[in-house]
Write a protein that holds these residues in place. Structure first.
Motif, PDB file in Angstrom:
ATOM      1  N   ALA A  46       0.812  -1.214   0.000  1.00  0.00           N
ATOM      2  CA  ALA A  46       0.000   0.000   0.000  1.00  0.00           C
ATOM      3  C   ALA A  46       0.849   1.269   0.000  1.00  0.00           C
ATOM      4  O   ALA A  46       0.319   2.382  -0.063  1.00  0.00           O
ATOM      5  CB  ALA A  46      -0.924   0.000   1.212  1.00  0.00           C
ATOM      6  N   GLY A  47       2.184   1.114   0.078  1.00  0.00           N
ATOM      7  CA  GLY A  47       3.069   2.269   0.055  1.00  0.00           C
ATOM      8  C   GLY A  47       3.172   2.996   1.382  1.00  0.00           C
ATOM      9  O   GLY A  47       3.638   4.131   1.431  1.00  0.00           O
ATOM     10  N   LEU A  48       2.744   2.350   2.475  1.00  0.00           N
ATOM     11  CA  LEU A  48       2.723   3.019   3.787  1.00  0.00           C
ATOM     12  C   LEU A  48       3.991   2.785   4.584  1.00  0.00           C
ATOM     13  O   LEU A  48       4.227   3.452   5.596  1.00  0.00           O
ATOM     14  CB  LEU A  48       1.499   2.553   4.582  1.00  0.00           C
ATOM     15  N   LEU A  49       4.800   1.825   4.176  1.00  0.00           N
ATOM     16  CA  LEU A  49       6.101   1.586   4.779  1.00  0.00           C
ATOM     17  C   LEU A  49       6.923   0.789   3.774  1.00  0.00           C
ATOM     18  O   LEU A  49       6.414   0.384   2.727  1.00  0.00           O
ATOM     19  CB  LEU A  49       5.992   0.850   6.125  1.00  0.00           C
ATOM     20  N   ARG A  50       8.181   0.572   4.100  1.00  0.00           N
ATOM     21  CA  ARG A  50       9.021  -0.269   3.257  1.00  0.00           C
ATOM     22  C   ARG A  50       9.605  -1.395   4.083  1.00  0.00           C
ATOM     23  O   ARG A  50      10.235  -1.162   5.112  1.00  0.00           O
ATOM     24  CB  ARG A  50      10.165   0.525   2.618  1.00  0.00           C
ATOM     25  N   ARG A  51       9.385  -2.596   3.626  1.00  0.00           N
ATOM     26  CA  ARG A  51       9.952  -3.752   4.309  1.00  0.00           C
ATOM     27  C   ARG A  51      11.456  -3.814   4.087  1.00  0.00           C
ATOM     28  O   ARG A  51      11.946  -3.596   2.989  1.00  0.00           O
ATOM     29  CB  ARG A  51       9.328  -5.047   3.788  1.00  0.00           C
ATOM     30  N   VAL A  52      12.185  -4.119   5.148  1.00  0.00           N
ATOM     31  CA  VAL A  52      13.620  -4.345   5.067  1.00  0.00           C
ATOM     32  C   VAL A  52      13.927  -5.605   5.857  1.00  0.00           C
ATOM     33  O   VAL A  52      13.039  -6.196   6.487  1.00  0.00           O
ATOM     34  CB  VAL A  52      14.428  -3.150   5.632  1.00  0.00           C
ATOM     35  N   HIS A  53      15.181  -6.021   5.809  1.00  0.00           N
ATOM     36  CA  HIS A  53      15.573  -7.242   6.518  1.00  0.00           C
ATOM     37  C   HIS A  53      15.257  -7.124   8.003  1.00  0.00           C
ATOM     38  O   HIS A  53      15.739  -6.238   8.688  1.00  0.00           O
ATOM     39  CB  HIS A  53      17.070  -7.464   6.333  1.00  0.00           C
ATOM     40  N   GLY A  54      14.398  -8.004   8.498  1.00  0.00           N
ATOM     41  CA  GLY A  54      14.069  -8.052   9.918  1.00  0.00           C
ATOM     42  C   GLY A  54      12.988  -7.104  10.371  1.00  0.00           C
ATOM     43  O   GLY A  54      12.648  -7.074  11.551  1.00  0.00           O
ATOM     44  N   GLY A  55      12.417  -6.292   9.459  1.00  0.00           N
ATOM     45  CA  GLY A  55      11.383  -5.366   9.910  1.00  0.00           C
ATOM     46  C   GLY A  55      10.921  -4.416   8.832  1.00  0.00           C
ATOM     47  O   GLY A  55      10.668  -4.819   7.700  1.00  0.00           O
ATOM     48  N   ALA A  56      10.830  -3.113   9.183  1.00  0.00           N
ATOM     49  CA  ALA A  56      10.322  -2.119   8.236  1.00  0.00           C
ATOM     50  C   ALA A  56      10.855  -0.752   8.600  1.00  0.00           C
ATOM     51  O   ALA A  56      11.230  -0.485   9.748  1.00  0.00           O
ATOM     52  CB  ALA A  56       8.792  -2.102   8.258  1.00  0.00           C
ATOM     53  N   ILE A  57      10.888   0.141   7.594  1.00  0.00           N
ATOM     54  CA  ILE A  57      11.258   1.532   7.809  1.00  0.00           C
ATOM     55  C   ILE A  57      10.165   2.411   7.220  1.00  0.00           C
ATOM     56  O   ILE A  57       9.354   1.965   6.407  1.00  0.00           O
ATOM     57  CB  ILE A  57      12.612   1.885   7.163  1.00  0.00           C
TER      58      ILE A  57
END
Length: 361
Positions: A46-57
């Motif tokens: 949905a463009g509300l966050l960005r997934r990264v390794h181990g979580g989100a930013i």
């Protein structure tokens, strides 16, 4: 707790902290890690966050432009030189077409270093990962869970891992090296050679080359000899001459005037040593190299099997980028066929008359 409630709590926490970890959300929300990852994937889409390794930013909807200008892709390879330099260039060119950028990690064919490089690349916040593992398909039983622990989309390059060595199926793009071996043997057979001596560098590619050699030799009615001699990677190796001479002696004992050598460096040095011993290339000894990175630069330009290195990197990168943009295509296993580039080193045709004293000291 319903999904919309969890999503609101996740976004609220993200606004406070700027970065979230899966383990922290599991404890905070009282749900499983699988549920948290699914929630993060939905919010990422949905463009509300960005997934990264181990979580989100954190991010904003405007930050995820349709041209992919903000998209960052990780690429982890065993080497940035020779074979993989073209793979990297192909991926970089395709990323540029989508407005994306690459972040490179190099493992040096070291398993532990590879794990560290993957973690470093993921910490940048890449949206997906292209990877050619230090372990080849023939060593899949040593893979453990390193791929399955990556929580961004992954596309494998030159690797084709599957059940039971990984928990899920991965998109992969690889060269059909078995077909490449067949190209070499078919060319030798067309020139009249019925005995082919083969020396394979101890790399992950050898796993597939052996398969191709076995099936092609049977189909073409060609006898092959797979040498145990370990040719030197570098021509200035102190034992280089002895190993080259040992392989040439094997060719003589096998009565072979055709040689397939992996890789280019070995093929070029072998040609030089054969000529130093009085052999003519290709009249007395026909040579095909595998890889075609520097084959054309040999003293006698080498006929060589050329894997589609640049296209492989580009195809893998495009597959990943399309997946990141929501392409609903199923998991894809793609094999690209190599070419045979014919040069001077492979013009010899086996004589009908018995061969006399071709190998001289």
């Amino acid at each position: 707790m319903l999904a919309p409630e969890r999503h609101e709590l996740i976004l609220r926490s993200l606004r406070r902290h700027g970065r979230l970890r899966v383990a922290e959300l599991v404890a905070e929300l009282g749900v499983s890690a699988i549920t948290v990852r699914r929630d993060l994937a939905e919010l990422d889409s949905a463009g509300l966050l960005r997934r990264v390794h181990g979580g989100a930013i954190g991010t904003s909807p405007a930050g995820r432009e349709t041209q992919g200008s903000q998209l960052t892709i990780g690429i982890v390879v065993p080497s940035a030189a020779s074979y993989y330099s073209d793979v990297i260039r192909g991926a970089e060119a395709m990323a540029g077409r989508y407005g994306a950028r690459l972040v490179l990690g190099v493992s040096g064919y070291d398993v532990e270093r590879e794990r560290q490089r993957i973690d470093k690349v993921l910490e940048v916040g890449v949206a997906g990962l292209l990877i050619s593992t230090a372990l080849g398909d023939g060593a899949a039983d040593q893979l453990d869970s390193r791929l399955d622990e990556i929580d961004v989309p992954v596309v494998l390059m030159e690797r084709a891992f599957g059940f039971p060595h990984v928990a899920r199926e991965y998109d992969h793009v690889r060269t059909d090296h078995a077909y490449g071996a067949m190209l070499a043997l078919r060319h030798f057979a067309a020139l009249g050679h019925r005995r082919v001596a083969i020396n394979l560098q101890a790399t992950v590619t050898a796993h597939w080359l052996r398969r191709g050699i076995e099936s092609a030799a049977a189909a073409l009615d060609v006898e092959v000899f797979l040498s145990p001699v370990d040719l030197p990677m570098r021509g200035d190796d102190p034992v280089a001459l002895a190993q080259l001479d040992a392989f040439l002696a094997e060719c003589e004992a096998f009565d072979s005037r055709a040689v397939l050598v992996h890789s280019d460096e070995h093929g070029a040095r072998l040609v030089e040593r054969a000529m130093e011993r009085g052999l003519r290339v290709p009249e007395d000894l026909a040579v095909i190299a595998y890889n075609d990175v520097t084959a054309a630069l040999a003293v006698v330009p080498l006929t060589a099997v050329c894997p589609p290195k640049f296209a492989l990197g580009g195809t893998a990168c495009e597959l990943l980028l399309r997946k990141l943009k929501g392409d609903p295509a199923p998991v894809q296993h793609l094999s690209l066929l190599p070419d045979l580039n014919i040069r001077t080193s492979c013009g010899a045709v086996a004589d009908a008359e018995p061969r006399v004293a071709l190998f001289r000291n």
